[in-house]
Design a protein around this motif. Structure first.
Motif, short mmCIF file in Angstrom:
data_model
loop_
_atom_site.label_atom_id
_atom_site.label_comp_id
_atom_site.label_asym_id
_atom_site.label_seq_id
_atom_site.Cartn_x
_atom_site.Cartn_y
_atom_site.Cartn_z
N VAL A 403 0.82 -1.22 0.00
CA VAL A 403 0.00 0.00 0.00
C VAL A 403 0.85 1.27 0.00
O VAL A 403 0.31 2.37 -0.01
CB VAL A 403 -0.96 0.02 1.21
CG1 VAL A 403 -1.96 -1.12 1.12
CG2 VAL A 403 -0.19 -0.01 2.53
N HIS A 404 2.18 1.11 -0.01
CA HIS A 404 3.05 2.28 -0.04
C HIS A 404 3.43 2.69 -1.46
O HIS A 404 4.24 3.62 -1.64
CB HIS A 404 4.33 2.00 0.77
CG HIS A 404 4.07 1.68 2.20
ND1 HIS A 404 4.26 0.43 2.74
CD2 HIS A 404 3.59 2.44 3.22
CE1 HIS A 404 3.93 0.42 4.01
NE2 HIS A 404 3.52 1.63 4.34
N ILE A 405 2.86 2.05 -2.45
CA ILE A 405 3.15 2.39 -3.85
C ILE A 405 2.95 3.88 -4.12
O ILE A 405 3.80 4.51 -4.77
CB ILE A 405 2.29 1.54 -4.80
CG1 ILE A 405 2.69 0.05 -4.72
CG2 ILE A 405 2.39 2.05 -6.23
CD1 ILE A 405 4.07 -0.26 -5.25
N PRO A 406 1.86 4.52 -3.65
CA PRO A 406 1.70 5.96 -3.90
C PRO A 406 2.84 6.80 -3.33
O PRO A 406 3.20 7.83 -3.89
CB PRO A 406 0.37 6.30 -3.21
CG PRO A 406 -0.39 5.01 -3.22
CD PRO A 406 0.65 3.96 -3.00
N ALA A 407 3.43 6.35 -2.22
CA ALA A 407 4.56 7.09 -1.63
C ALA A 407 5.77 7.02 -2.54
O ALA A 407 6.46 8.02 -2.76
CB ALA A 407 4.89 6.52 -0.26
N TYR A 408 6.04 5.83 -3.08
CA TYR A 408 7.18 5.69 -3.99
C TYR A 408 6.96 6.54 -5.25
O TYR A 408 7.89 7.14 -5.78
CB TYR A 408 7.37 4.23 -4.39
CG TYR A 408 7.41 3.26 -3.22
CD1 TYR A 408 7.96 3.63 -1.98
CD2 TYR A 408 6.92 1.97 -3.35
CE1 TYR A 408 7.98 2.74 -0.92
CE2 TYR A 408 6.94 1.07 -2.29
CZ TYR A 408 7.47 1.46 -1.07
OH TYR A 408 7.49 0.58 -0.03
N TYR A 409 5.72 6.57 -5.71
CA TYR A 409 5.39 7.36 -6.90
C TYR A 409 5.61 8.85 -6.64
O TYR A 409 6.11 9.58 -7.51
CB TYR A 409 3.95 7.08 -7.31
CG TYR A 409 3.57 7.59 -8.69
CD1 TYR A 409 4.21 7.08 -9.82
CD2 TYR A 409 2.59 8.56 -8.86
CE1 TYR A 409 3.86 7.54 -11.08
CE2 TYR A 409 2.23 9.01 -10.12
CZ TYR A 409 2.87 8.49 -11.23
OH TYR A 409 2.53 8.93 -12.49
N ALA A 410 5.27 9.30 -5.44
CA ALA A 410 5.48 10.70 -5.07
C ALA A 410 6.97 11.06 -5.12
O ALA A 410 7.35 12.12 -5.62
CB ALA A 410 4.92 10.97 -3.67
N VAL A 411 7.81 10.17 -4.60
CA VAL A 411 9.25 10.43 -4.59
C VAL A 411 9.82 10.44 -6.02
O VAL A 411 10.57 11.34 -6.39
CB VAL A 411 9.98 9.38 -3.73
CG1 VAL A 411 11.50 9.55 -3.85
CG2 VAL A 411 9.55 9.50 -2.27
N LEU A 412 9.44 9.46 -6.82
CA LEU A 412 9.96 9.37 -8.19
C LEU A 412 9.56 10.56 -9.04
O LEU A 412 10.38 11.13 -9.77
CB LEU A 412 9.48 8.07 -8.85
CG LEU A 412 10.13 6.78 -8.35
CD1 LEU A 412 9.46 5.56 -8.98
CD2 LEU A 412 11.63 6.78 -8.68
N THR A 413 8.29 10.96 -8.97
CA THR A 413 7.84 12.08 -9.78
C THR A 413 8.46 13.39 -9.30
O THR A 413 8.76 14.28 -10.11
CB THR A 413 6.31 12.20 -9.78
OG1 THR A 413 5.83 12.28 -8.42
CG2 THR A 413 5.67 11.01 -10.47
N ALA A 414 8.70 13.52 -8.01
CA ALA A 414 9.36 14.72 -7.49
C ALA A 414 10.78 14.83 -8.01
O ALA A 414 11.23 15.92 -8.42
CB ALA A 414 9.35 14.70 -5.96
N LEU A 415 11.50 13.71 -8.03
CA LEU A 415 12.86 13.72 -8.55
C LEU A 415 12.88 14.04 -10.05
O LEU A 415 13.77 14.75 -10.53
CB LEU A 415 13.54 12.38 -8.27
CG LEU A 415 13.81 12.07 -6.79
CD1 LEU A 415 14.36 10.66 -6.63
CD2 LEU A 415 14.77 13.09 -6.19
N GLY A 416 11.90 13.51 -10.78
CA GLY A 416 11.81 13.81 -12.20
C GLY A 416 11.57 15.29 -12.46
O GLY A 416 12.19 15.90 -13.35
N THR A 417 10.67 15.88 -11.68
CA THR A 417 10.41 17.31 -11.81
C THR A 417 11.66 18.13 -11.47
O THR A 417 11.98 19.11 -12.14
CB THR A 417 9.25 17.72 -10.88
OG1 THR A 417 8.02 17.25 -11.45
CG2 THR A 417 9.16 19.23 -10.73
#
Length: 435
Positions: A403-417
């Motif tokens: 259920v922590h998938i959204p947290a990982y997605y938040a980190v990855l997209t932040a680094l991309g930005t």
């Protein structure tokens, strides 16, 4: 043709700028309420249109995701016409289109009445919503930025983002009130139609206001000088500078995927389905976080006018990369108060991105191609990384059980930005260009 618009010819008196901004925000509120209510009603729509499927919620988000791939088409067509015949005319058109499509969803027969035709019609109407929003996003922000007083473009365009999140808040409160007041059975019987039918008065209000405002001084002056592009998108692709800017417009909005489309649109479904919160509790958490981001956005917009767009967006991206996992751990505790704290912290951080991203993208392009080029890059980004996010989260959690998938997605997209915004030339303190 001069590459920089004269600062004197671009000046709009503050009273006119405020009037136009208010008018634009009312239209954006109506437009994005219509778009967002689909996500908030996902659980109920799943029961009404996919009653026999074990993956009903995922199928609703499939329809949600499909619509986003029509946003670039809306951006291309509306952008071309907006750069050719004017921003105001296209903003009138898109609010008419989405209001009709949203109201039509509220009138659809259910699966029990007409079978498979019901979800097919639902997705087709959702596609029309996606096309409309594709024309709205770049058009509204371009319109407000070209009317904003010098030195306040960040602040004035941030008001539109407040309107967009207040529309989500309105949708959240309506969904929560109706779910609590009517109960699941009556919601599935008739209650689900009401939020969609509210598009009728909202659309009429937005249409009335948008028809009464004039086009931007940048566009009007360029039109009078005979400087409009014959084929704005072709011109954008023919220029290495514009091609690079469109590529940046594709990747700088990455955080929207984990912010707008996961933290807010998907969050009530996520909390109910994966974390076993009550539906009303999930909507309450989202509502409080929407209040938090609405308060924070104008401060971020004004800050970007002082220190520049890059610093504010980069700061938000770094903060999200650091805070994403801890905040989702707070949400995952099952405690409503801690969930509100975690979601609200993320909301304030995300304000530094969403409150500034659109004016940064507007400033990447000149008036001749702004609506078209900005619209294409941003809408492709929304389709690939935004609209698919709820579906991707649902799928990955189902496959992994994590259920922590959204947290990982938040980190990855932040680094991309963060990587993408580091490549931008900050134009916060320069006049908007015409060519």
């Amino acid at each position: 043709m001069s590459t920089v618009a004269s600062s004197q010819s671009n000046v709009v008196d503050p009273r006119t700028a405020r009037k136009v901004t208010l008018a634009g925000c009312v239209g954006i509120f109506a437009e994005l309420y219509d778009n967002g209510i689909f996500g908030f009603m996902a659980g109920t729509l799943a029961a009404v249109f996919f009653p026999d499927s074990a993956n009903a919620v995922m199928l609703v988000f499939v329809g949600y995701a499909i619509s986003f791939f029509f946003r670039p088409l809306g951006g291309i067509i509306c952008g071309h016409l907006g750069d050719r015949i004017g921003r105001q005319r296209m903003l009138v058109f898109v609010i008419m289109l989405i209001s009709v499509a949203t109201a039509a969803i509220g009138l659809l027969p259910t699966y029990a009445a007409i079978g498979i035709a019901a979800p097919i019609l639902l997705i087709l109407l959702r596609v029309l919503q996606g096309f409309s929003v594709g024309g709205e996003a770049a058009g509204a922000m371009t319109f407000l930025a070209e009317h904003a007083p010098p030195g306040k473009r960040g602040l004035y365009t941030s008001y539109a983002q407040i309107a967009s999140f207040l529309s989500l808040l309105t949708g959240t409160l309506i969904a929560a009130a109706m779910t609590s007041g009517l109960g699941a059975d009556r919601m599935q019987s008739f209650g689900w139609r009401i939020p969609f039918l509210l598009a009728i008065p909202l659309g009429i209000t937005g249409l009335y206001i948008r028809r009464r405002i004039s086009d931007t001084p940048n566009f009007t002056r360029l039109q009078e000088e005979g400087g409009l592009a014959r084929n704005p998108l072709k011109e954008a692709f023919s220029s290495p500078r514009h091609r690079r800017a469109m590529l940046l417009a594709l990747f700088i909005p990455l955080m929207n995927g984990s912010g707008y489309y996961v933290l807010f649109t998907y969050m009530p479904t996520f909390m109910s389905k994966e974390l076993h919160f009550g539906k009303v509790e999930g909507l309450l958490v989202t509502a409080v976080s929407l209040v938090a981001i609405s308060v924070a956005i104008p401060f971020m917009g004004a800050l970007s006018d002082k220190v520049g767009r890059k610093k504010v967006i980069a700061g938000a991206a770094i903060a999200m990369a650091l805070a994403g996992v801890p905040c989702y751990l707070l949400i995952g505790t099952g405690n409503v108060a801690l969930a509100i704290l975690g979601a609200s912290i993320m909301a304030v951080i995300f304000a530094g991105h969403t409150g500034v991203i659109h004016i940064l993208l507007v400033e990447l392009f000149p008036t001749r191609v702004r609506y078209s080029a900005y619209g294409l890059g941003y809408n492709i980004s929304s389709a690939v990384f935004g609209g698919t996010a709820p579906l991707l989260m649902t799928f990955l959690i189902g496959q992994t059980g994590d259920v922590h998938i959204p947290a990982y997605y938040a980190v990855l997209t932040a680094l991309g930005t963060l990587i993408a915004v580091s490549r931008v030339r900050d134009r916060a303190h320069e006049p908007l260009r015409d060519a």
